[in-house]
Design an enzyme around this catalytic site. Structure first.
Site, PDB file in Angstrom:
ATOM      1  N   TRP A  99       0.842  -1.215   0.000  1.00 22.12           N
ATOM      2  CA  TRP A  99       0.000   0.000   0.000  1.00 22.12           C
ATOM      3  C   TRP A  99       0.862   1.244   0.000  1.00 22.12           C
ATOM      4  O   TRP A  99       0.576   2.207  -0.713  1.00 22.12           O
ATOM      5  CB  TRP A  99      -0.969  -0.009   1.182  1.00 22.12           C
ATOM      6  CG  TRP A  99      -1.938  -1.152   1.151  1.00 22.12           C
ATOM      7  CD1 TRP A  99      -2.034  -2.169   2.055  1.00 22.12           C
ATOM      8  CD2 TRP A  99      -2.950  -1.403   0.156  1.00 22.12           C
ATOM      9  NE1 TRP A  99      -3.034  -3.023   1.684  1.00 22.12           N
ATOM     10  CE2 TRP A  99      -3.607  -2.592   0.533  1.00 22.12           C
ATOM     11  CE3 TRP A  99      -3.340  -0.743  -1.003  1.00 22.12           C
ATOM     12  CZ2 TRP A  99      -4.658  -3.134  -0.217  1.00 22.12           C
ATOM     13  CZ3 TRP A  99      -4.383  -1.278  -1.757  1.00 22.12           C
ATOM     14  CH2 TRP A  99      -5.023  -2.462  -1.365  1.00 22.12           C
ATOM     15  N   ASP A 166      -1.333   6.770   6.475  1.00 27.34           N
ATOM     16  CA  ASP A 166      -2.389   5.816   6.104  1.00 27.34           C
ATOM     17  C   ASP A 166      -2.615   4.932   7.334  1.00 27.34           C
ATOM     18  O   ASP A 166      -1.732   4.162   7.714  1.00 27.34           O
ATOM     19  CB  ASP A 166      -1.916   4.990   4.902  1.00 27.34           C
ATOM     20  CG  ASP A 166      -2.921   3.913   4.491  1.00 27.34           C
ATOM     21  OD1 ASP A 166      -3.916   3.693   5.205  1.00 27.34           O
ATOM     22  OD2 ASP A 166      -2.692   3.284   3.435  1.00 27.34           O
ATOM     23  N   LYS A 190     -11.519  -2.005   7.541  1.00 32.18           N
ATOM     24  CA  LYS A 190     -10.686  -2.899   8.338  1.00 32.18           C
ATOM     25  C   LYS A 190     -11.096  -2.871   9.810  1.00 32.18           C
ATOM     26  O   LYS A 190     -11.100  -3.887  10.470  1.00 32.18           O
ATOM     27  CB  LYS A 190      -9.205  -2.516   8.216  1.00 32.18           C
ATOM     28  CG  LYS A 190      -8.703  -2.305   6.797  1.00 32.18           C
ATOM     29  CD  LYS A 190      -8.427  -3.589   6.064  1.00 32.18           C
ATOM     30  CE  LYS A 190      -8.256  -3.446   4.564  1.00 32.18           C
ATOM     31  NZ  LYS A 190      -7.309  -2.475   4.082  1.00 32.18           N
TER      32      LYS A 190
HETATM   33  C1  LIG Z   1      -6.821  -2.027   2.613  1.00 35.81           C
HETATM   34  C2  LIG Z   1      -5.797  -0.957   2.633  1.00 35.81           C
HETATM   35  C3  LIG Z   1      -5.755   0.054   1.654  1.00 35.81           C
HETATM   36  C4  LIG Z   1      -6.702   0.090   0.490  1.00 35.81           C
HETATM   37  O1  LIG Z   1      -7.920   0.570   0.858  1.00 35.81           O
HETATM   38  P1  LIG Z   1      -9.104   0.774  -0.229  1.00 35.81           P
HETATM   39  O2  LIG Z   1     -10.148   1.404   0.622  1.00 35.81           O
HETATM   40  O3  LIG Z   1      -9.463  -0.569  -0.757  1.00 35.81           O
HETATM   41  O4  LIG Z   1      -8.585   1.673  -1.282  1.00 35.81           O
HETATM   42  C5  LIG Z   1      -4.793   1.029   1.776  1.00 35.81           C
HETATM   43  N1  LIG Z   1      -3.904   1.033   2.785  1.00 35.81           N
HETATM   44  C6  LIG Z   1      -3.906   0.078   3.740  1.00 35.81           C
HETATM   45  C7  LIG Z   1      -2.888   0.128   4.837  1.00 35.81           C
HETATM   46  C8  LIG Z   1      -4.847  -0.947   3.685  1.00 35.81           C
HETATM   47  O5  LIG Z   1      -4.844  -1.896   4.625  1.00 35.81           O
END
Ligand SMILES: *Cc1c(COP(=O)(O)O)cnc(C)c1O
Length: 358
Positions: A99, A166, A190
């Protein structure tokens, strides 16, 4: 009985969230209408949005001067919105996983990107340290929890330039000092809500510093001014997020959640470290994620990997397959996962050992 949900995302939510959302889908706030068929501008839904924002601020002790936004597009759209809004010339990224790598790839569309450090060569099995962040970059981007590889930056770092994080997979898993960040974002699927809503915490004063034209929907200012209602927000996921926030408060807030997460993770890591059939994939213990626990079979038991998977599945473990780039197993132990589920997985590992190790 429900299986034990170790899925990495979308993932387990509190029963409270699922039940309250199911009720509202049938009859929302006594309107006799479904949550799916009411106006986002109805007073009932505006109250939900306001309360979700207020609880977000309360639970994370967000200081004055920050806005909380609920947007569409997932964390992946933020990969582009961040440089669009914040990067005049140069940005810095810490490459700790797939990511993080995708985020920095987008930034390259807008100018110079400095990768301050990377753990890519060892399949991202540690968090790099001792790197230098260029003082003239517009911001420094980190991924606090690397969902696929099971590493986590568990402390808020000091940074001389605006820090962007993030936190898709560890938001609300521990207290954070929001004042150390310029922007925090993530997909909600998540640890917070069903897929469809993206949260953003942004320090207002960092905006408006780039010269480029920003498309309306990709401009944070649009959504601050529109209070996350410039366009139709994802109504059902926002409602569900509010229920999870209420549940977190009921548990005693993020400090209490952190304590439970530490206990759950310790239980599983202890088994991984002491059971001769398994080993963890993350070398440094301080880098180990409390949210996604990755492990493989030790070399001499490698051929039993499929057997263990089938055995654990037959015992009600769901979603424990590791990501294809790591292999083995990944048990996601998000906030809503009960300790009893972790204990059930540990029991499986012990039972498997007693039948296979002489
Ligand atoms: C799942 C995830 C993403 C992607 O998220 P989307 O909402 O599917 O774009 C980005 N960063 C991390 C750390 C993730 O776990």
């Amino acid at each position: 009985m429900k299986v034990h949900n170790f899925s990495a995302g979308p993932s387990i939510l509190p029963d409270f969230t699922v039940e309250k959302t199911a009720e509202a889908i049938k009859n929302f706030a006594g309107t006799t209408l479904s949550l799916m068929e009411v106006s986002h501008r109805s007073k009932e839904f505006v109250a939900v949005m306001d309360e979700a924002i207020a609880m977000f601020k309360e639970l994370l002790s967000i200081p004055e001067g920050y806005s909380v936004l609920f947007l569409g597009g997932g964390a992946s759209t933020q990969f582009c919105m961040i440089p669009y809004n914040l990067m005049a010339k140069k940005s810095a990224y810490l490459n700790t996983g797939a990511w993080a790598n995708k985020a920095q790839k987008e930034a390259k569309l807008f100018g110079e990107v400095v990768e301050v450090a990377s753990s890519k060569e060892t399949v991202y099995n540690y968090i790099p340290k001792g790197y230098v962040v260029p003082a003239d970059a517009d911001y420094f981007h980190i991924t606090t929890n690397n969902t696929i590889y099971g590493t986590e930056i568990k402390e808020d770092m000091d940074c001389d330039i605006p820090l962007v994080a993030d936190m898709s997979s560890d938001i609300f898993s521990r207290p954070i000092d929001v004042s150390k960040y310029a922007l925090i974002y993530g997909g909600a699927q998540k640890n917070l809500a069903p897929a469809g809503v993206t949260f953003v915490i942004v320090k207002n004063e960092i905006l408006g510093k780039v010269d480029r034209q920003i498309p309306t929907m990709l401009n944070y200012q649009t959504h601050i001014d529109g209070e996350s209602m410039f366009n139709t927000p994802p109504v059902v996921p926002v409602f569900a997020a509010l229920q999870t926030l209420k549940w977190i408060k009921e548990q005693g807030g993020v400090s209490a959640i952190q304590k439970m997460n530490e206990e759950k993770a310790a239980l599983l890591y202890n088994e991984i470290d002491s059971n001769p059939m398994f080993k963890g994939t993350v070398i440094n213990k301080e880098d180990r994620s409390l949210m996604n626990i990755c492990f493989v079979m030790n070399d001499e038991y490698k051929e039993l990997e499929k057997d263990f998977y089938e055995f654990a599945t037959s015992k009600g473990m769901s979603g424990i397959k590791g990501h294809r780039s790591v292999g083995g197993f990944r048990a996601s132990t998000y906030n809503a996962l009960p300790k009893a589920s972790v204990q059930a997985l540990v029991d499986c590992m012990q039972e498997f050992k007693s039948t296979h190790v002489k």
